[in-house]
Design an enzyme around this catalytic site. Structure first.
Site, PDB file in Angstrom:
ATOM      1  N   GLU A   1       6.647  -5.236   1.532  1.00 23.08           N
ATOM      2  CA  GLU A   1       6.249  -4.139   3.134  1.00 23.08           C
ATOM      3  C   GLU A   1       4.750  -4.573   2.942  1.00 23.08           C
ATOM      4  O   GLU A   1       4.353  -4.322   1.708  1.00 23.08           O
ATOM      5  CB  GLU A   1       6.178  -3.279   3.390  1.00 23.08           C
TER       6      GLU A   1
ATOM      7  N   ASP B   1      11.273   6.589  -3.326  1.00 21.26           N
ATOM      8  CA  ASP B   1      11.199   6.462  -2.236  1.00 21.26           C
ATOM      9  C   ASP B   1      12.319   5.406  -2.100  1.00 21.26           C
ATOM     10  O   ASP B   1      12.919   5.116  -0.999  1.00 21.26           O
ATOM     11  CB  ASP B   1       9.814   5.981  -1.824  1.00 21.26           C
TER      12      ASP B   1
ATOM     13  N   HIS C   1      17.200   2.559  -1.059  1.00 20.11           N
ATOM     14  CA  HIS C   1      18.206   1.397  -0.554  1.00 20.11           C
ATOM     15  C   HIS C   1      18.029   0.457  -1.737  1.00 20.11           C
ATOM     16  O   HIS C   1      19.108  -0.559  -1.465  1.00 20.11           O
ATOM     17  CB  HIS C   1      16.749   0.229   0.159  1.00 20.11           C
TER      18      HIS C   1
ATOM     19  N   LYS D   1       4.445  -2.046  -1.581  1.00 23.04           N
ATOM     20  CA  LYS D   1       4.250  -2.157  -0.584  1.00 23.04           C
ATOM     21  C   LYS D   1       2.616  -2.659  -0.565  1.00 23.04           C
ATOM     22  O   LYS D   1       2.090  -3.362  -1.487  1.00 23.04           O
ATOM     23  CB  LYS D   1       3.179  -0.753   0.299  1.00 23.04           C
TER      24      LYS D   1
END
Ligand code: NAP
Length: 487
Positions: free
Chosen positions: A216, A235, A240, A331
């Protein structure tokens, strides 16, 4: 190509947390798109439920604004939007109190499919399940949909499962992982099990290694408080990436049905070897130009939570012995990109005397399954470089970008809208089963406990980079390279 539309019967969908961010940003705009696609029967009803005080008209105004904000294109069709909003109503309900439950009981119809979407924090799941049961609003054919995070460790996931199981059967519980609603993720199964071409090669004899990347560009944004207690492992990896790993590594199920698929996914998680500490790299993004770093974002100067993780895994079974899986997510990386790269072994013997481009020799087939952006697949194949004398070899991609291959109208439904329609149709295949979630936490917990015991400190990485240097070394040590992170 027109996708096949399975008609659904009339239904009542109650969205607890119907005024919240997820409902306004994803669930209701997604339902509107299904309405536009003709998949919403005229007598289906959507009921928003939360503590805020709205009447039906006020709630419709709220959702009109939400659709305009989050799907401006669809919202332009005001006649359709009016039609959709006419199917919406609202009830003020307190999940922890008594307010609103009797009204809700009179609103939902006894003789239609009923689905209850728990778009609220997990702390309210048990309260909602209990009250739906107490007020006889749900029946044995009703479904409940629960959002992530499903627990923060094995114990809390078990407690949540027990709270739900007290009032609902496992066949009624739909645990959402929106990654499973992505068209390409489902295509992964179609490619593996619908073609004769790939499956014979889908093992450690022919596959050198597999990379799964979910990168991301955004930081933690406004979710700093939640994220700092969670980190990339909880997370992203536990849910995922683990789901993607399962689909890519599982044995062929005997049919595309909920338990057949989920049984095979569970076997993958159970076959995961414990990860060695030096096969994991944790990172935290630093500041970039005028953007602040992770610690400023979460307002915790001593935070040791990871915003990046890279790891090397082994699956201990016959198919995968000797083929490592490299997972990475983070991130503030250089591009937004989610993909799986299946890197095949080189041909066992080269008959070509190709001394050019030594860096990329020997050449390999690489199957890239792109999840976002631009869902699609490419397969790198080796061919002769056209027009050159002698036999110079190059790799070229066979490109199966879906939007191009399928032409106009091939716009895939968003993951949320697809999954919600699966709930209405009663298809659990793309939802996580309770034992799957527990197995994933059972694998995750010891890793996190290991960091805590060692007071592990994440490596700082530059915002806009590919993550910490150590993550590159994780591959280099094995004479391998990460795929470039690019959109
Ligand atoms: P949010 O914006 O804080 O919304 C929470 C909703 O719950 C609001 O509608 C709130 O409305 C309602 N609510 C809170 N307490 C309640 C109570 N006692 N009784 C009835 N309703 C109550 O949260 P969100 O971002 O929409 O997230 C909802 C769930 O989805 C969370 O579990 C989150 O982890 C998960 N999730 C969210 C996203 C996302 O993109 N937002 C992505 C993945 C997962 P009132 O205050 O009016 O009651």
């Amino acid at each position: 190509m027109v996708s096949r539309v399975i008609p659904v019967d009339e239904f009542d969908l109650v969205i607890f947390g119907g005024t919240g961010d997820l409902a306004r940003r994803k669930i209701l705009p997604g339902l509107f798109r299904r309405y536009c696609a003709g998949q919403m029967p005229p007598n289906a009803r959507i009921i928003g439920a939360a503590r805020s005080d709205y009447d039906d008209a006020g709630y419709r105004d709220l959702i009109r604004l939400a659709v305009a904000e989050f799907d401006a294109d669809s919202a332009k069709d005001t006649a359709k939007l009016d039609g959709f909003l006419a199917q919406l109503s609202y009830v003020t309900v307190d999940a922890r109190g008594t307010q609103g439950w009797d009204t809700l009981a009179t609103l939902v119809r006894p003789d239609v499919v009923k689905a209850f979407y728990f778009s609220v924090g997990p702390g309210l799941f048990g309260d909602l399940a209990e009250r739906l049961h107490l007020h006889e609003i749900a029946d044995s054919a009703s479904r409940i949909v629960v959002e992530k995070p499903f627990g923060r460790d094995l114990d809390s996931a078990k407690a949540l499962n027990a709270d739900l199981a007290a009032h609902f059967d496992e066949t009624q519980i739909y645990r959402i992982d929106h990654y499973l609603g992505k068209e390409t993720v489902q295509n992964l199964m179609a490619v593996r099990f619908g073609n004769v071409l790939f499956e014979p090669l889908w093992n450690s004899q022919y596959i050198d290694h597999i990379q799964i990347t979910v990168a991301e560009t955004v930081g933690v944004g406004g979710r700093g408080g939640y994220y700092d207690k969670s980190g990339a492992m909880r997370d992203m990896v536990q849910n995922h990436l683990m789901q993607l790993l399962c689909l890519i590594a599982m044995e062929p199920p005997n049919k595309f049905g909920p338990d057949a698929v989920r049984d095979e996914k569970l076997k993958v998680i159970r076959a995961l070897e414990a990860v060695q500490a030096h096969h994991i790299v944790r990172g935290q993004y630093g500041p970039l130009a005028d953007e602040q770093g992770y610690r400023e974002d979460v307002e915790n100067a001593r935070s040791f939570t990871e915003s990046f993780i890279a790891m090397k895994l082994h699956i201990a079974n016959w198919r995968w012995a000797g083929t490592p899986f490299y997972l990475r997510t983070g991130k503030r990386l250089k591009a937004q990109s989610s993909e799986i790269a299946v890197v095949f072994k080189p041909a066992p013997h080269s008959i070509f005397d190709d001394e050019t481009d030594t860096e990329n020799n020997p050449k390999r087939n690489v199957l890239i399954i792109k999840l976002q952006p631009n869902e699609g697949m490419t397969l790198d194949v080796t061919i002769k470089e056209p027009g050159q004398g002698g036999m110079r070899l190059i790799n070229v991609p066979l490109d199966m970008t879906f939007a191009e291959a399928l032409g106009e109208g091939a716009q895939a439904p968003d993951a949320y809208e697809r999954l919600i329609m699966d709930v209405i149709r009663g298809n659990q295949t793309l939802f996580m089963r309770g034992d799957e979630v527990e197995a994933a936490w059972g694998w995750t917990d010891p890793i996190i406990e290991g960091w805590q015991a060692r007071s592990d400190v994440p490596k700082t990485y530059d915002s806009g980079s590919a993550g910490p240097e150590d993550a590159l070394m994780l591959m280099h040590r094995d004479n391998r390279r990460w795929m470039e992170i690019k959109p």
